[in-house]
Motif scaffolding. Structure first.
Motif, PDB file in Angstrom:
ATOM      1  N   GLU A  54     -30.148   1.999 -20.751  1.00 32.59           N
ATOM      2  CA  GLU A  54     -29.154   2.066 -19.748  1.00 32.59           C
ATOM      3  C   GLU A  54     -27.741   2.269 -20.258  1.00 32.59           C
ATOM      4  O   GLU A  54     -27.498   1.630 -21.288  1.00 32.59           O
ATOM      5  CB  GLU A  54     -29.138   0.554 -18.975  1.00 32.59           C
ATOM      6  N   VAL A  55     -27.217   3.416 -19.683  1.00 32.44           N
ATOM      7  CA  VAL A  55     -25.848   3.756 -20.156  1.00 32.44           C
ATOM      8  C   VAL A  55     -24.797   2.805 -19.365  1.00 32.44           C
ATOM      9  O   VAL A  55     -24.813   2.772 -18.134  1.00 32.44           O
ATOM     10  CB  VAL A  55     -25.293   5.241 -20.050  1.00 32.44           C
ATOM     11  N   ILE A  56     -24.206   2.087 -20.307  1.00 31.29           N
ATOM     12  CA  ILE A  56     -23.128   0.806 -19.552  1.00 31.29           C
ATOM     13  C   ILE A  56     -21.857   1.099 -20.058  1.00 31.29           C
ATOM     14  O   ILE A  56     -20.820   0.658 -19.594  1.00 31.29           O
ATOM     15  CB  ILE A  56     -23.660  -0.341 -20.007  1.00 31.29           C
ATOM     16  N   GLY A  57     -21.418   2.196 -20.765  1.00 33.39           N
ATOM     17  CA  GLY A  57     -20.040   2.764 -21.142  1.00 33.39           C
ATOM     18  C   GLY A  57     -19.919   3.890 -21.809  1.00 33.39           C
ATOM     19  O   GLY A  57     -20.915   4.526 -22.158  1.00 33.39           O
ATOM     20  N   MET A  58     -18.703   4.479 -21.759  1.00 34.90           N
ATOM     21  CA  MET A  58     -18.422   5.798 -22.422  1.00 34.90           C
ATOM     22  C   MET A  58     -17.262   6.112 -22.745  1.00 34.90           C
ATOM     23  O   MET A  58     -16.075   5.201 -22.441  1.00 34.90           O
ATOM     24  CB  MET A  58     -18.896   6.841 -21.301  1.00 34.90           C
ATOM     25  N   GLY A  59     -16.791   6.885 -23.337  1.00 32.00           N
ATOM     26  CA  GLY A  59     -15.510   7.618 -23.599  1.00 32.00           C
ATOM     27  C   GLY A  59     -15.519   9.098 -23.964  1.00 32.00           C
ATOM     28  O   GLY A  59     -16.761   9.463 -24.564  1.00 32.00           O
ATOM     29  N   ARG A  60     -14.455   9.816 -23.797  1.00 28.05           N
ATOM     30  CA  ARG A  60     -14.526  11.351 -24.202  1.00 28.05           C
ATOM     31  C   ARG A  60     -13.322  11.710 -24.644  1.00 28.05           C
ATOM     32  O   ARG A  60     -12.226  11.020 -24.596  1.00 28.05           O
ATOM     33  CB  ARG A  60     -14.865  12.212 -22.841  1.00 28.05           C
ATOM     34  N   VAL A  61     -13.184  12.717 -25.470  1.00 28.80           N
ATOM     35  CA  VAL A  61     -11.972  13.530 -25.987  1.00 28.80           C
ATOM     36  C   VAL A  61     -12.177  14.853 -25.338  1.00 28.80           C
ATOM     37  O   VAL A  61     -13.298  15.382 -25.340  1.00 28.80           O
ATOM     38  CB  VAL A  61     -11.939  13.482 -27.579  1.00 28.80           C
ATOM     39  N   ILE A  62     -10.793  15.419 -24.742  1.00 32.01           N
ATOM     40  CA  ILE A  62     -10.828  16.557 -24.105  1.00 32.01           C
ATOM     41  C   ILE A  62      -9.614  17.404 -24.716  1.00 32.01           C
ATOM     42  O   ILE A  62      -8.803  16.663 -25.497  1.00 32.01           O
ATOM     43  CB  ILE A  62     -10.988  16.504 -22.527  1.00 32.01           C
ATOM     44  N   GLY A  63      -9.535  18.701 -24.629  1.00 34.22           N
ATOM     45  CA  GLY A  63      -8.505  19.310 -25.093  1.00 34.22           C
ATOM     46  C   GLY A  63      -8.747  20.717 -25.580  1.00 34.22           C
ATOM     47  O   GLY A  63      -9.845  21.183 -25.291  1.00 34.22           O
ATOM     48  N   ASP A  64      -7.894  21.288 -26.131  1.00 41.04           N
ATOM     49  CA  ASP A  64      -7.898  22.630 -26.637  1.00 41.04           C
ATOM     50  C   ASP A  64      -8.411  22.874 -28.045  1.00 41.04           C
ATOM     51  O   ASP A  64      -8.807  23.962 -28.483  1.00 41.04           O
ATOM     52  CB  ASP A  64      -6.426  23.433 -26.411  1.00 41.04           C
ATOM     53  N   GLY A  65      -8.835  21.876 -28.727  1.00 40.68           N
ATOM     54  CA  GLY A  65      -9.604  21.802 -29.802  1.00 40.68           C
ATOM     55  C   GLY A  65      -8.722  22.184 -31.243  1.00 40.68           C
ATOM     56  O   GLY A  65      -9.275  22.464 -32.288  1.00 40.68           O
ATOM     57  N   GLY A  66      -7.526  22.304 -30.997  1.00 38.99           N
ATOM     58  CA  GLY A  66      -6.566  22.786 -31.916  1.00 38.99           C
ATOM     59  C   GLY A  66      -5.275  22.021 -31.967  1.00 38.99           C
ATOM     60  O   GLY A  66      -4.950  21.236 -32.953  1.00 38.99           O
TER      61      GLY A  66
END
Length: 139
Positions: A54-66
């Motif tokens: 079961e997936v119970i948590g998450m986090g992400r990084v977004i942006g332009d990659g530079g």
């Protein structure tokens, strides 16, 4: 036994269904299927925390990659909070930041409530009063 030992990390963007369920389950704002389907493929880095299957948590990084990166979607379901999982998510994100973000890259986030205490442990500092976060609110 260490309770966090029963958790594992998966370095992969969650599915649309998992993403939407985690956001709502953790008390974050809901996102539509269409928005998630459009946005998730643009993820630069993601971590999911699993308890068994079961997936119970998450986090992400977004942006332009530079130049610009933003830490978003830090979420842990309430039944699993208080076990260091937010810290574990941030630890994985910071490994990515240290390895992939150029020295001139700007890494930011918006901290809700006392979450700023967690982020401060990883080197994030308040930008106010020099600058303040703002958001566009549709009318």
């Amino acid at each position: 036994m260490n309770p966090s030992a029963s958790y594992s990390c998966l370095l992969q963007t969650p599915s649309v269904q998992t993403y939407r369920a985690l956001r709502v389950g953790a008390g974050l704002s809901a996102k539509s299927d269409a928005a998630a389907e459009r946005g998730l493929p643009n993820t630069l880095f993601a971590v999911q925390v699993l308890h068994g299957d079961e997936v119970i948590g998450m986090g992400r990084v977004i942006g332009d990659g530079g130049c610009f990166y933003q830490v978003v979607d830090i979420a842990v379901l309430p039944a699993h909070q208080g076990q260091g999982l937010g810290k574990r998510i941030m630890g994985e994100i910071m490994k990515y930041v240290e390895a992939e973000v150029p020295a001139s890259g700007y890494v930011s986030l918006i901290a809700d409530g006392q979450a700023q205490d967690l982020y401060a442990q990883f080197g994030f500092v308040l930008t106010a009063p020099r600058s303040v976060g703002m958001a566009y609110l549709r009318r």
